[in-house]
Scaffold this motif. Structure first.
Motif, short mmCIF file in Angstrom:
data_model
loop_
_atom_site.label_atom_id
_atom_site.label_comp_id
_atom_site.label_asym_id
_atom_site.label_seq_id
_atom_site.Cartn_x
_atom_site.Cartn_y
_atom_site.Cartn_z
N SER A 52 42.58 42.56 62.34
CA SER A 52 43.44 42.89 61.20
C SER A 52 43.01 44.20 60.57
O SER A 52 43.84 45.04 60.26
N LEU A 53 41.70 44.39 60.42
CA LEU A 53 41.27 45.62 59.77
C LEU A 53 41.41 46.82 60.69
O LEU A 53 42.07 47.81 60.37
N ILE A 54 40.79 46.71 61.88
CA ILE A 54 40.73 47.88 62.74
C ILE A 54 42.10 48.21 63.33
O ILE A 54 42.53 49.36 63.33
N ASP A 55 42.78 47.18 63.81
CA ASP A 55 44.08 47.46 64.41
C ASP A 55 45.11 47.86 63.37
O ASP A 55 46.01 48.64 63.65
N TYR A 56 44.93 47.31 62.20
CA TYR A 56 45.90 47.65 61.16
C TYR A 56 45.84 49.13 60.85
O TYR A 56 46.86 49.80 60.74
N TRP A 57 44.63 49.64 60.74
CA TRP A 57 44.49 51.07 60.47
C TRP A 57 44.48 51.89 61.74
O TRP A 57 44.22 53.08 61.71
N ASP A 58 44.65 51.20 62.87
CA ASP A 58 44.65 51.88 64.17
C ASP A 58 43.34 52.63 64.40
O ASP A 58 43.32 53.78 64.79
N LEU A 59 42.26 51.93 64.11
CA LEU A 59 40.95 52.57 64.20
C LEU A 59 40.18 52.12 65.43
O LEU A 59 38.99 52.36 65.52
N SER A 60 40.86 51.42 66.36
CA SER A 60 40.09 50.78 67.43
C SER A 60 39.28 51.80 68.21
O SER A 60 38.14 51.54 68.56
N LEU A 61 39.83 52.97 68.46
CA LEU A 61 39.11 53.96 69.26
C LEU A 61 37.87 54.46 68.52
O LEU A 61 36.76 54.35 69.02
N PRO A 62 38.04 54.99 67.30
CA PRO A 62 36.85 55.44 66.58
C PRO A 62 35.87 54.30 66.30
O PRO A 62 34.66 54.52 66.36
N ALA A 63 36.39 53.10 66.03
CA ALA A 63 35.50 51.99 65.71
C ALA A 63 34.63 51.63 66.90
O ALA A 63 33.42 51.44 66.77
N VAL A 64 35.25 51.57 68.07
CA VAL A 64 34.47 51.24 69.27
C VAL A 64 33.46 52.34 69.55
O VAL A 64 32.31 52.08 69.89
N PHE A 65 33.90 53.55 69.38
CA PHE A 65 33.02 54.69 69.64
C PHE A 65 31.82 54.67 68.68
O PHE A 65 30.67 54.84 69.07
N LEU A 66 32.13 54.42 67.41
CA LEU A 66 31.07 54.36 66.40
C LEU A 66 30.09 53.23 66.72
O LEU A 66 28.87 53.40 66.62
N ALA A 67 30.64 52.09 67.12
CA ALA A 67 29.80 50.95 67.45
C ALA A 67 28.89 51.29 68.61
O ALA A 67 27.71 50.92 68.63
N GLU A 68 29.43 52.04 69.56
CA GLU A 68 28.60 52.37 70.72
C GLU A 68 27.47 53.31 70.31
O GLU A 68 26.32 53.11 70.70
N ILE A 69 27.78 54.30 69.52
CA ILE A 69 26.76 55.25 69.07
C ILE A 69 25.67 54.51 68.29
O ILE A 69 24.48 54.71 68.50
N LEU A 70 26.12 53.61 67.43
CA LEU A 70 25.19 52.85 66.62
C LEU A 70 24.30 51.99 67.52
O LEU A 70 23.09 51.87 67.30
N THR A 71 24.91 51.39 68.55
CA THR A 71 24.14 50.58 69.48
C THR A 71 23.08 51.42 70.17
O THR A 71 21.95 50.98 70.36
#
Lengths: 616, 424
Positions: free
Chosen positions: B74-93
């Motif tokens: 709901s949050l990520i898809d709603y704002w259409d942030l899936s690409l940056p969110a996944v990318f950010l998560a990967e960098i953080l990982t």
């Protein structure tokens, strides 16, 4: 007789129905009626459509009271069975021809209430104690009664659609809008054949001894392009609705191609259609009538009928105008056998046939066995926009992606599917209901994307690679006029009255094609191999971990396995070299050399350990 | 340290390029490319969210709890942030994994330097070197960023990326001694996919060795507290407790037989119904049965225990994905001092390469071309899992052997005569 039926559980209840039928006929009471009617309609495409309808109705005080008070009247003491019982089954001998034919634009009217293959619609009484159990009992009983595999209907493929179906018999307002009493199921792989025809014919009062039912020989029936067999049971009304009665309609529809073997002429006769002329009428029937649709044949310009009809009646008006040539068979049979013949003056000219106002086609798109989508094309050629309810029951093994399912539109008006309701579970099928607005003169494409599941190997049918049938979807709409409608009245009792179209809005239900979807299949020949191999891989982890956790490393002499040369190296050589080995100074000087030596021992050690591993 | 961070940034940059390139490629050619068993997962999840939001039961591809739906979709898809969110998560990982290495290797180095007197005189070669610390950070980062499995799961935008981030954070918390944080993170990971519950054991072992006081109560309490709290919140969101059956029941009963890289799907496709429950229990127990023996054997090295358990849960879970494999492979550089003692690296390496190449090919031949059947793809997944099992057990053997050599010396002689190491 009804008392006996009450004591019979399960299948016995349905047998009770038959017993009831016979007992009533023996009595031939004035309230009970039986009518046989046959409609023959030449189609513009050169095919002949024949529809035989046998209507039985019972009316006595008991039945009237039970209908009014929603009490049980036939099916035993708790069944509380009311309203519609319908089991049409359709088979096509030439699948392509029929599908193409009946769903295509060449179809001049909507063949109502006919889906593809097995279909069962039931409305249960409100006082039925356990609706699902009652439904299950009924399905099993009917399965035995008409020798169909209806017993494959279970909770997984039964739905209670809200919008698409309404009771077609007498019902109160609250009841007709409550879908929880409604049960609908379709068996797309169920074929109708002689095994269904024989018990169906035996439900008739004259059996196959006399009457129109003597025409129904299996051979012409099952070589027809289209064939439908149905049973409808409903509480209905007579005349001014003073006496409610119970009505059983047995209907059989056929579409046959006469032009193929008639040198281009569409000539037909009862003998050519049914391979026998009519010899008798059922003495128990009120009347036996044959109708020929001559709407397109004004003053016998196109074809002439032999013998001449008793009368030609004009039914309905305006776009719903219909002209019927009527034959009273009982009267005709007094003279001779009845073999109605039609003789065409010219050979049939194939041409473009105006399409019905609302047309639906459905097909599978995509490739491979991973995904795909069910695409439905709706076209409204009429001059008014229509409100259309699309109902689709998709088996659970096609997993619908609702978020990508959409409807596209070729005109620029805004269009969306405002209401897609879906439930999914491993135990039940998807019920997709799309309620949409179809603008005038437009096409709509509805696509339901899905992925195909891999099933357990025992869940596949015997010929797994043949694929799985998806039941027909239905499209329900209210058309503004009676054009292209076959029947639109529910208050009538005879076929002739049904054929009289009332002008004005008409409700239609259109059934789409059955689809065949292939699912990915496992290899059925090697369950043991798969089980053994997968278990082996799982067990591969156990051995080493058992070793690691329960044992520890020790240095061991390798004498036992050594050759005689190694024995010499190990025992005799050190005796000579002992003095040098004990010299500590040498070791520190040769540190670099020793490191290399150590690596070698590690390498050796690895090889040995592999051997140990192998033994383990 | 500074140089390693510069390198890390460089790596991130490189990976960013590779990753965006692949993503762009996939966006365009999703249909023909069909990155097997990955792209679908995302679709499942999105679909489940829709069904869930319509009030329906989510059935397939579940594994996702109500809260995950709410947060991710709901949050990520709603704002259409899936690409940056996944990318950010990967960098953080990646940063977290690099810090896992740093936090693990440095104390280990100190410990071994301190204990060098206890080691055999000729084992000095085996003791860790300070020089390896900085390059190790890079190895870990590179192993995660450039691992094809990780890249694939990132490109497919799976939720595994987020699960990996939580697990990496849990390892960091464990090594830094934040027992409460560790408990909470494991609680969160367990809530998501159930299997990480066994990572609680290495954490508790670590805290017992490192800290004093209420070492047992705090992580376990935090774990239970967070887990129960999350369940309660989910029940509140979902409106009933039925989600437990739809998520954990779905994980444990493995009803979805869609082909993946694991061992479950074909086995339970071909299983006789009569034995289904028995084998279900047998297979599921494999993910947990090694916890006790390994935690006794590796009690002095909780980090290795954690890595091994991570690997075993990645292999034996009912719906494994490539992202799970990528995570524990990225932790392998922590054990680069064990590499000389590993015996099957070549074989395992070849198996990984071969199966990774053959997997998509066989899948395509089966599903799209129709020129192969299910057995072809099944054979590849079997080999892939065998390779993983070999890798982990080999690592454990190497550890045990190194321990032996540290204390007993590297000389393979007994009474002056050539001897060999045997397990007894």
């Amino acid at each position: 007789m009804a008392d006996i039926a009450m004591d019979l559980p399960g299948v016995g209840r349905c047998l009770g129905v038959i017993a009831l039928l016979f007992s009533q006929y023996v009595g031939v009471s004035s309230e009970n009626n039986f009518r046989e009617e046959l409609l023959i309609r030449p189609l513009p495409s050169g095919h002949i459509y024949t529809h035989a309808e046998f209507t039985t109705s019972w009316a006595d005080d008991g039945i009237a009271q039970s209908i009014e008070e929603y009490q049980d009247f036939v099916f035993g003491y708790y069944e509380k069975f009311i309203s519609l019982l319908e089991a049409p089954q359709i088979q096509q001998s030439h699948p392509h021809g029929v599908k193409e034919y009946w769903s295509s634009r060449s179809c001049p009217f909507h063949p109502t209430n006919m889906g593809w293959n097995g279909q069962l619609k039931i409305r249960l009484h409100k006082e039925a104690l356990n609706l699902d159990q009652t439904w299950q009992d009924l399905v099993n009983a009917l399965s035995g009664l008409i020798c169909a595999s209806l017993n494959f209907i279970d909770t997984t493929n039964t739905v209670s659609p809200e919008l698409s179906y309404r009771p077609q018999g007498l019902a109160e307002e609250w009841y007709s809008t409550n879908s929880s009493y409604m049960r609908y199921a379709a068996l797309p792989r169920e074929n109708v054949c002689t095994e269904n025809l024989t018990p169906w014919k035996k439900l008739l009062p004259c059996d196959t001894k006399s009457g129109l039912s003597t025409l129904l020989h299996p051979a012409p029936l099952y070589t027809a392009h289209y064939h439908s067999l149905s049973l409808h049971l409903r509480p209905a009304c007579q005349d001014e609705c003073e006496i409610p009665h119970l009505e059983l309609v047995q209907a059989l529809s056929l579409v046959q191609d006469t032009t193929r073997n008639m040198e281009g002429h569409q000539d037909w006769s009862i003998k050519s259609l049914f391979s026998a002329p009519l010899l008798s009428s059922c003495p128990l029937s009120d009347f036996t009538k044959v109708y020929v649709d001559v709407t397109e044949n004004e003053e016998m310009r196109k074809f002439s009928l032999d013998p001449m009809p008793d009368s030609i009646e004009e039914l309905g008006s305006d776009v719903g105008l219909r002209r019927l040539a009527i034959y009273d068979v009982r009267k005709a049979l007094k003279e001779d056998l009845f073999n109605l013949k039609a003789h065409y003056h010219n050979s049939h000219i194939y041409g473009r046939i105006p399409s019905p106002p609302l047309h639906v086609s459905r097909f599978i798109t995509g490739y491979g066995q991973e995904g795909g989508s069910i695409t439905v094309k709706l076209s409204n050629q009429g001059s008014k926009s229509l409100s259309v309810v699309y109902l689709e029951v998709v088996p659970w093994y096609l997993r619908l992606y609702l978020h990508t399912s959409h409807a596209a539109h070729n005109s620029n008006s805004t269009f969306q599917v405002p209401n897609i309701a879906a439930t999914s579970d491993v135990a039940s099928n998807w019920l997709c209901v799309a309620n949409m607005r179809q603008p005038k003169s437009s096409n709509t494409k509805l696509s339901l994307e899905f992925s195909r599941a891999l099933l357990k190997w025992l869940e596949y049918p015997p010929d797994a690679n043949h694929g799985f049938y998806i039941p027909a979807a239905t499209v329900s709409a209210v058309l503004p006029t009676a054009r292209n409608i076959s029947t639109n009245t529910l208050h009538t009792n005879t076929l002739k009255e049904k054929l009289t179209l009332s002008s004005g809005p008409s409700f239609v239900t259109i059934h789409t094609e059955t689809l065949l979807v292939s699912l990915p299949t496992p290899d059925f020949s090697m369950p043991y191999n798969v089980i053994c191999l997968a278990c082996t891989v799982v067990a591969l982890a156990f051995g080493p971990i058992h070793n690691i956790t329960t044992k520890s490393y020790y240095l061991n002499n390798i004498i036992q396995k050594a050759s005689s040369l190694n024995v010499y190296k190990c025992y005799i050589k050190p005796l000579y070299g002992r003095g040098n080995r004990n010299d500590n100074n040498n070791i520190e000087n040769d540190l670099s050399e020793r490191v290399e030596h150590e690596e070698e021992t590690i390498n050796k050690d690895e090889k040995e350990n592999e051997e140990i591993e192998d033994e383990d | 340290m500074v140089s390693s961070f510069i390198w890390l940034m460089h790596l991130l940059n490189e990976d960013c390029a590779v990753w965006t390139l692949l993503a762009a490629l996939l966006e365009k050619t999703t249909q023909p490319l069909k990155l097997v068993y990955l792209l679908n997962k995302r679709k499942y999840e999105q679909n489940d969210f829709l069904i869930y939001s319509l009030g329906g039961h989510s059935y397939f591809g579940a594994e996702k709890t109500p809260l995950t739906f709410l947060l991710i979709f709901s949050l990520i898809d709603y704002w259409d942030l899936s690409l940056p969110a996944v990318f950010l998560a990967e960098i953080l990982t990646v940063v977290l994994l690099a810090s896992v290495y740093y936090c693990f290797d440095k104390p280990e180095l100190v410990r071994q330097k301190g204990a060098v007197t206890q080691y055999a005189s000729d084992a000095s070669e085996l003791v860790l070197k300070a020089a390896s610390l900085n390059e190790g950070v890079l190895y870990v980062a590179a192993a995660y960023l450039f691992c094809p499995y990780t890249v694939a799961s990132c490109v497919a935008k799976t939720t595994t990326v987020f699960a990996n981030m939580i697990l990496a954070a849990a390892f960091v918390a464990m090594l830094n001694g934040y027992s409460m944080v560790f408990g909470c993170l494991i609680g969160l990971a367990t809530y998501q996919s159930f299997y990480p519950v066994c990572l609680l054991v290495p954490g508790v072992l670590h805290f017992i060795q490192q800290l004093s006081g209420k070492v047992l109560v705090r992580p376990i309490g935090a774990f239970l507290g967070s887990f129960i709290l999350l369940l309660l919140i989910s029940a509140e969101i979902a409106g009933s407790w039925e989600f437990i059956e739809a998520t954990y029941g779905f994980i444990l009963a493995a009803p979805d037989l869609t082909p993946n890289i694991g061992l479950f799907w074909y086995f339970f496709t071909e299983m006789f119904e009569h034995f289904r429950l028995f084998f279900l229990a047998t297979f599921q127990i494999n993910a947990f049965v090694y916890v006790l023996p390994l935690s006794i054997r590796l009690r002095d090295d909780p980090m290795l225990l954690g890595t091994a358990l991570l690997a075993f849960t990645a292999i034996f879970r009912s719906y494994p994905s490539l992202g799970d494999v990528g995570l524990y492979l990225a932790l392998l550089p922590c054990w680069k001092h064990l590499y000389p003692f590993m015996r099957q690296t070549f074989i395992v390496g070849c198996m990984f390469v071969a199966t990774s190449v053959l997997g998509p090919i066989m899948y395509n031949l089966w599903i799209f071309n129709g020129s192969a059947n299910a057995n072809f793809y099944f054979a590849v997944t079997l080999a892939f899992n065998t390779a993983q099992i070999f890798l982990v057990t080999d690592l454990l053997f190497a550890h045990v052997k190194r321990e032996y050599h540290l204390f007993a010396g590297t000389k393979m002689e007994l009474d002056g005569c050539a001897a060999r190491l045997t397990l007894e």
